[in-house]
Design an enzyme around this catalytic site. Structure first.
Site, PDB file in Angstrom:
ATOM      1  N   ASN A  15     -13.719 -40.096   5.975  1.00  0.00           N
ATOM      2  CA  ASN A  15     -14.882 -39.921   6.729  1.00  0.00           C
ATOM      3  C   ASN A  15     -15.147 -41.141   6.841  1.00  0.00           C
ATOM      4  OD1 ASN A  15     -17.295 -40.161   7.271  1.00  0.00           O
ATOM      5  ND2 ASN A  15     -18.109 -39.127   4.701  1.00  0.00           N
ATOM      6  N   LYS A  17     -17.781 -42.633   8.106  1.00  0.00           N
ATOM      7  CA  LYS A  17     -18.769 -42.750   8.340  1.00  0.00           C
ATOM      8  C   LYS A  17     -19.595 -43.767   9.197  1.00  0.00           C
ATOM      9  CE  LYS A  17     -18.077 -42.465   2.592  1.00  0.00           C
ATOM     10  NZ  LYS A  17     -19.108 -42.946   1.699  1.00  0.00           N
ATOM     11  N   HIS A 103     -23.074 -33.525   4.053  1.00  0.00           N
ATOM     12  CA  HIS A 103     -22.817 -35.079   2.884  1.00  0.00           C
ATOM     13  C   HIS A 103     -23.775 -35.264   1.910  1.00  0.00           C
ATOM     14  CE1 HIS A 103     -21.429 -38.690   1.847  1.00  0.00           C
ATOM     15  NE2 HIS A 103     -19.974 -38.454   1.965  1.00  0.00           N
ATOM     16  N   GLU A 105     -24.706 -38.180   1.615  1.00  0.00           N
ATOM     17  CA  GLU A 105     -25.913 -38.674   2.017  1.00  0.00           C
ATOM     18  C   GLU A 105     -26.162 -38.835   3.155  1.00  0.00           C
ATOM     19  OE1 GLU A 105     -22.538 -41.802   3.088  1.00  0.00           O
ATOM     20  OE2 GLU A 105     -21.874 -42.438   1.599  1.00  0.00           O
ATOM     21  N   GLU A 173     -17.687 -32.939  -4.073  1.00  0.00           N
ATOM     22  CA  GLU A 173     -18.162 -34.694  -3.788  1.00  0.00           C
ATOM     23  C   GLU A 173     -19.422 -34.361  -5.304  1.00  0.00           C
ATOM     24  OE1 GLU A 173     -16.622 -36.435  -0.175  1.00  0.00           O
ATOM     25  OE2 GLU A 173     -18.541 -36.035   0.477  1.00  0.00           O
ATOM     26  N   GLY A 179     -18.062 -43.554  -3.539  1.00  0.00           N
ATOM     27  CA  GLY A 179     -18.014 -45.316  -3.219  1.00  0.00           C
ATOM     28  C   GLY A 179     -18.612 -46.107  -4.212  1.00  0.00           C
ATOM     29  N   SER A 218     -14.450 -41.193  -4.426  1.00  0.00           N
ATOM     30  CA  SER A 218     -13.737 -42.429  -4.498  1.00  0.00           C
ATOM     31  C   SER A 218     -12.045 -42.037  -4.683  1.00  0.00           C
ATOM     32  CB  SER A 218     -14.276 -43.604  -6.237  1.00  0.00           C
ATOM     33  OG  SER A 218     -15.507 -44.137  -5.620  1.00  0.00           O
TER      34      SER A 218
HETATM   35  C1  PEP Z   1     -17.118 -39.632   0.647  1.00  0.00           C
HETATM   36  O1  PEP Z   1     -18.634 -40.132   1.802  1.00  0.00           O
HETATM   37  O2  PEP Z   1     -17.767 -38.713   1.889  1.00  0.00           O
HETATM   38  C2  PEP Z   1     -16.817 -40.573  -0.049  1.00  0.00           C
HETATM   39  C3  PEP Z   1     -15.129 -39.520  -0.683  1.00  0.00           C
HETATM   40  O3  PEP Z   1     -16.666 -41.605  -0.144  1.00  0.00           O
HETATM   41  P1  PEP Z   1     -15.671 -42.427  -1.151  1.00  0.00           P
HETATM   42  O4  PEP Z   1     -14.407 -41.374  -0.720  1.00  0.00           O
HETATM   43  O5  PEP Z   1     -15.282 -44.324  -0.076  1.00  0.00           O
HETATM   44  O6  PEP Z   1     -16.563 -42.493  -2.783  1.00  0.00           O
END
Ligand code: PEP
Length: 258
Positions: A15, A17, A103, A105, A173, A179, A218
């Site tokens: 992703n 973003k 997601h 976000e 998630e 992040g 992460s």
């Molecule tokens: C995400 O936003 O779907 C995600 C998993 O981000 P990150 O791997 O940067 O934590």
């Protein structure tokens, strides 16, 4: 579990973003080239969700190859007066075979509810592309011991009734892991993914047993193997580490056993 014991073909999805420009095609092409070479007999699906501005260009360069493309969000309706929004049909026409919906976000920045997430997943199905439905608890919910309650509820309310293993992927998630460089322990991931599997089987019977459950939050080259080995982890949704081909490929490698 190891590669040999897998019943479900993993999916590793990146992703991007709100990151990337035309020059970033080079990273996506590097992923494609590696998958055409050393990963010749690929034992996983690999997907990139670039910003929508790059989707058609990436599809022209990568279409038909081993890198699948996805959108990062869609509107529930196929067309209409919705300034700034993108329909699932438009994503499909631009080369996407799936779209990420719900997601955290989007849920946090745009106040998206489970009902809206479900409508977006239904839109993906209507358009003939897959939905990657994201769920996960916040830090406060985890501290309060509510993780499983939150995840079960999001799951029940966000998944369309017609979800199948072919048209829907679930992504767990934990919001606090996205992040931040923090990840749950393998034991915690195992418990949450087992609870998700139980709900999927309750909702969809045998089909729920075949649905892919991705872990996201992460995921990095140095923790991917530990997460991949957890029961009911059928792939990864990768944010930051998907932007660099070398990091993303290192994660993909753990899922294909190369
Ligand atoms: C995400 O936003 O779907 C995600 C998993 O981000 P990150 O791997 O940067 O934590």
């Amino acid at each position: 579990m190891g590669i040999a014991g897998r019943k479900i073909r993993p999916l590793v999805a990146g992703n991007w973003k709100m990151n990337g420009d035309k020059a970033s095609l080079a990273e996506a092409e590097a992923v494609r080239d590696a998958l055409l070479g050393p990963f010749a007999s690929l034992a996983a699906d690999v997907m990139i969700a670039p910003p929508v501005t790059l989707l058609a260009g990436f599809a022209a360069a990568l279409g038909g190859g081993p890198v699948l493309l996805a959108g990062q969000d869609c509107h529930p309706r196929p067309c209409g007066a919705h300034t700034g929004d993108i329909a699932a049909e438009m994503l499909k026409e631009s080369g996407a075979s799936a779209v990420i919906v719900g997601h955290s976000e989007r849920r946090a920045d745009h106040g998206e509810t489970n009902a809206e997430v479900r409508a977006k997943a239904e839109a993906a199905h209507r358009a003939g592309i897959g939905a990657i439905v994201c769920i996960g608890e916040t830090k406060d919910e985890r501290i309060a011991g509510l993780t499983l309650d939150v995840v079960r509820r999001q799951l029940k309310e966000s998944m369309p009734e017609i979800s199948t293993a072919a048209n829907t992927v679930l992504a767990y998630e934990p919001v606090w892991a996205i992040g931040t460089g923090l990840t749950p322990t393998a034991e915690d991931v195992k418990d949450v993914h087992a609870a998700i599997r139980d709900v999927l089987v309750d909702l969809f019977g045998m089909e729920g047993d075949k649905m892919r459950i991705l872990y996201g939050g992460s995921v990095k080259p140095d923790n991917a193997a530990v997460l991949m080995a957890v029961e009911n982890v059928d792939g990864a949704l990768v944010g930051g580490a998907s932007l660099k081909a070398s990091d993303f490929l290192a994660i993909v490698r753990t899922y294909v056993g190369e």
